[in-house]
Structure formats: structure tokens, C-alpha cells
Design a protein around this motif. Structure first.
Motif, PDB file in Angstrom:
ATOM      1  N   GLN A 119       0.827  -1.215   0.000  1.00  0.00           N
ATOM      2  CA  GLN A 119       0.000   0.000   0.000  1.00  0.00           C
ATOM      3  C   GLN A 119       0.860   1.264   0.000  1.00  0.00           C
ATOM      4  N   LEU A 151      -5.043  -6.355  -1.071  1.00  0.00           N
ATOM      5  CA  LEU A 151      -6.295  -6.391  -0.317  1.00  0.00           C
ATOM      6  C   LEU A 151      -6.970  -7.748  -0.465  1.00  0.00           C
ATOM      7  N   ILE A 191     -13.633  -4.917   2.427  1.00  0.00           N
ATOM      8  CA  ILE A 191     -12.610  -4.702   1.401  1.00  0.00           C
ATOM      9  C   ILE A 191     -13.203  -3.984   0.196  1.00  0.00           C
ATOM     10  N   VAL A 220     -13.314  -0.294   1.024  1.00  0.00           N
ATOM     11  CA  VAL A 220     -11.978   0.314   0.997  1.00  0.00           C
ATOM     12  C   VAL A 220     -11.500   0.523  -0.434  1.00  0.00           C
ATOM     13  N   GLU A 222     -10.898   4.128  -2.334  1.00  0.00           N
ATOM     14  CA  GLU A 222      -9.571   4.439  -2.883  1.00  0.00           C
ATOM     15  C   GLU A 222      -9.668   4.940  -4.322  1.00  0.00           C
ATOM     16  N   LEU A 263      -6.333   7.679   1.711  1.00  0.00           N
ATOM     17  CA  LEU A 263      -6.919   6.503   2.361  1.00  0.00           C
ATOM     18  C   LEU A 263      -6.035   5.280   2.145  1.00  0.00           C
ATOM     19  N   ALA A 264      -5.528   5.124   0.920  1.00  0.00           N
ATOM     20  CA  ALA A 264      -4.667   3.977   0.622  1.00  0.00           C
ATOM     21  C   ALA A 264      -3.442   3.968   1.526  1.00  0.00           C
ATOM     22  N   VAL A 311      -4.548   3.098   5.089  1.00  0.00           N
ATOM     23  CA  VAL A 311      -4.769   1.657   5.230  1.00  0.00           C
ATOM     24  C   VAL A 311      -3.430   0.937   5.361  1.00  0.00           C
ATOM     25  N   ALA A 345      -2.125   1.528   8.939  1.00  0.00           N
ATOM     26  CA  ALA A 345      -2.920   0.758   9.900  1.00  0.00           C
ATOM     27  C   ALA A 345      -2.634  -0.732   9.788  1.00  0.00           C
ATOM     28  N   ALA A 346      -2.501  -1.227   8.558  1.00  0.00           N
ATOM     29  CA  ALA A 346      -2.207  -2.643   8.358  1.00  0.00           C
ATOM     30  C   ALA A 346      -0.824  -2.991   8.881  1.00  0.00           C
TER      31      ALA A 346
END
Length: 262
Positions: A159, A207, A225, A228, A232, A241-242, A245, A248-249
């Protein structure tokens, strides 16, 4: 006259037919998935099909017929998840065909949409190959936190990579893609769609790797998913956002890996 007034009042004439058809197809695909109308590879065999690696294991254990049913199921899932955020692309392509006969436009748009679905259907070969080498179901039963954590770290890495950014840029600006790669005719429509599908796969594959690890038939993860990847691609802040993510991932996946190894 009354019919025309009614159509104008409800704005039916302003609804692009391509958008309407795309949303209807996606809705039918979602209903088929949620209601379990799709034939399961091997008939299910008593396995919980939403469990990690279960559909893939069943498909591989039932030979060619199981693989074919799995790819059909996967293709329907991909249509459900990818078609809604592809509406801007399909609409723009249809607009480039102004001046073409109605039959010619329908044939080219149909070829474009069908090829896009075919590209995503073929990606179903990847989880089957992975499961043939690494049995996800068996690993998830023993090391589920480590498996999920490691996959999330892979997601985070991708990402935040320039490759994700490049593919996402094409997905977010379909007009630029259509201008750069325009090809005439039905064959040209298929070629353009195949190329765009490759960019989309490049944008979203990590994803879907997470989806396979948590269970490719897990409806809640499918929905999450889908939200999300759609955001994106279609909202102004999709690129941020990408990256969010990805961060966060990375944090969540790293924590799971550390806990699993502790």
C-alpha cells in the motif's frame, strides 16, 4: 405526453444506461454470494466455506470440476466487488463512442465490461496455486494470528509502495487511461479493458490476499474490502486513504506477528 412528463419528473432519462446496467449486475452478484446461490466447489463437503482456505482446499480436492466451480464463484465475487467502483470507467468509455451506432456501442461496451470481469476471474488461479503449495486452511488452524499478521504486513508494504501509487493513479483517472490507450472496434475494447484490468489487479491484489487469508467467502470481509477499494478509486482523498490503510495494516499486522511469536 404524460409518460414523458413522468420520466422527466423522476429523472429516468438522465440515468446513464451503462451505470444502471453495471449496478444491477453488481447487485445480482452480491445477492448470489450472500444467498449462497453459487455452486460450491465439491458441494461444500461439510466444511465451513467462509473459513480461511476452505473453498480453495475443496476446489483442489475435487479436480477440474472443483477448480472450474471455484473460478466461477470467484468471478461472481469479483464482479460484485469491482463493478460498482468501475462505473466511472464504463461510463467514460461509453461516452467516447458517441457517433457510433447503438448496436456498435452496445457491442464495444459489452466487450469492455466482459473482458474486465474475465481478467478478474482469472486472478482466482492465484489463490488456488498458493493453496496448492501452502495449505492455508491447515496453517490458519494452527497459526492464524501469524498468518493474518504476516499478510497484513505484506499489505502495508505494498500500500505504501510506488507500484500501488502508479496503479491507483490509473484507476482514479480512467479518462487519462482511455485517452492514452484508446483502441478502435470491439477487439480494441477488449484489449483496452484487459490492460486496465491489469492495472486494477496491481492496485488491489494485496487487499484480496488478506481476503483469502481470512476466508474468501467471508461476507463481512468481502464487504469491508469492497468499501476500501471503492473509496480508494472514486473519492478525492482515496490516495490518502490507501496510505492510511497501509499504515494501519502495518501496525496491526506487526502487533499480530509479535504476539504470535511471543
Amino acid at each position: 405526453m404524460a409518460h414523458d412528463a413522468s420520466g422527466s419528473r423522476f429523472g429516468l432519462r438522465r440515468i446513464p444506461i451503462v451505470s444502471l446496467v453495471t449496478y444491477v449486475i453488481a447487485l445480482l452478484a452480491w445477492v448470489a454470494v450472500v444467498e449462497r446461490w453459487l455452486p460450491m466447489p465439491g458441494g461444500g463437503g461439510g466444511m465451513q466455506m467462509s473459513a480461511p482456505g476452505a473453498p480453495e482446499a475443496m476446489a483442489l480436492s475435487n479436480g477440474g470440476s472443483g477448480i472450474a466451480l471455484y473460478l466461477f464463484m470467484w468471478g461472481v465475487m469479483m464482479v460484485a466487488m469491482m463493478y460498482p467502483s468501475s462505473v466511472p470507467l464504463f461510463r467514460l468509455y461509453s461516452r467516447t463512442l458517441e457517433g457510433t451506432t447503438r448496436t456498435g456501442r452496445a457491442a464495444r461496451v459489452g466487450a469492455f465490461m466482459l473482458t474486465y470481469a474475465l481478467v478478474w476471474t482469472l486472478t482466482g488461479v492465484v489463490p488456488l496455486v498458493v493453496n496448492a503449495v501452502v495449505p492455508i486452511a491447515a496453517i490458519a488452524a494452527e497459526q492464524d494470528a501469524l498468518l493474518l499478521g504476516g499478510t497484513m504486513v505484506v499489505l502495508a508494504t505494498y500500500q505504501l509502495s510506488p507500484y500501488k501509487d502508479r496503479c491507483l493513479r490509473y484507476c482514479r483517472t480512467p479518462l487519462g487511461f482511455l485517452m492514452e490507450y484508446h483502441r478502435p472496434g470491439v477487439r480494441g475494447a477488449a484489449e483496452m479493458s484487459a490492460r486496465f484490468g491489469v492495472f486494477c489487479v496491481g492496485c488491489c491484489w494485496a487487499l484480496f490476499a488478506v481476503m483469502v487469508v481470512v476466508g474468501s467467502m467471508n461476507i463481512l470481509w468481502m464487504a469491508a474490502i469492497t468499501v476500501v477499494l471503492s473509496l480508494e478509486r472514486v473519492v478525492g482523498w482515496g490516495d490518502r486513504l490507501a496510505r492510511g490503510v497501509g499504515v494501519a495494516a502495518g501496525v496491526g499486522g506487526g502487533a499480530l506477528v509479535l504476539l504470535a511469536l511471543a
